[in-house]
Scaffold this motif. Structure first.
Motif: not given
Length: 216
Positions: A151-158, A171-186
């Protein structure tokens, strides 16, 4: 029958002519009348001023040949000295070549200025294009079309560090390298995940992912 005088090396063309005329005991004016050549042309020869003669090697050569014969001098040696004047850029019977030679540094300078301006323009074009181009967006997880029972997945990208990133309007936080990660409920069934990245002045980049949640 006359004998040719040996020309002393190191003398200029004008010095050779003046010395021979002086030895002959004639004035420049008399020599001009005897030869039927204008006084100013003989004077130009004796002053190493070939620019004072009519343009063209033919005139220079003919006048010099007549004067050499009149003074009992070796024409070939005189002609060699006259040609050396040209290489020292002191003559006018190669005016076209001289003109191009003198304009060559200007051409190089203008070419360098043109290349610098062109480089600046190309640089600005690329900078402007980079500003207004959409950001890159690379999603590492999940893959489109994923079928899962969690029921929960991680969305990871750059993406670009300066982007405004949103996932399903959040809105999702993007770090100084351009990477981001967040979790979503399905939710049960098909879930549409909409990811958008937008720079301040650029176009928006959008990625749509479809994830199917199956019952356990």
């Amino acid at each position: 029958m006359f004998t040719s005088k040996r020309i002393i090396r190191g003398q200029t063309l004008g010095e050779k002519l003046r010395e021979a005329r002086s030895d002959k005991g004639v004035s420049l004016d008399k020599a001009a009348k005897n030869l039927g050549i204008a006084f100013k042309y003989l004077e130009a020869l004796e002053n190493n001023n070939l620019k004072g003669l009519p343009a063209g090697r033919t005139y220079v050569k003919n006048f010099l040949k007549l004067y050499a014969g009149y003074l009992n001098l070796d024409f070939n040696d005189l002609w060699r000295v006259a040609r050396e004047l040209e290489f020292r850029d002191e003559t006018g019977f190669s005016r076209l070549g001289r003109k191009y030679f003198l304009s060559w540094p200007k051409f190089i300078a203008r070419a360098l200025i043109f290349l610098v301006v062109l480089a600046v323009v190309v640089f600005l074009i690329f900078k402007i294009k980079a500003i207004f181009a959409p950001p890159f967006l690379d999603i590492a997880s999940p893959e489109d079309g994923l079928i899962t029972t969690s029921r929960e997945i991680a969305v990871i990208g750059r993406s670009n560090p300066e982007v405004e990133l949103m996932i399903n309007n959040k809105i999702i936080f993007v770090d100084k390298e351009g990477s981001f990660k967040t979790s979503l409920d399905l939710q049960k069934g098909l879930n549409l995940i909409k990811i958008t990245a937008k720079k301040k002045y650029g176009r928006e980049r959008e990625v749509d992912l479809r994830v199917l949640l199956q019952a356990e």
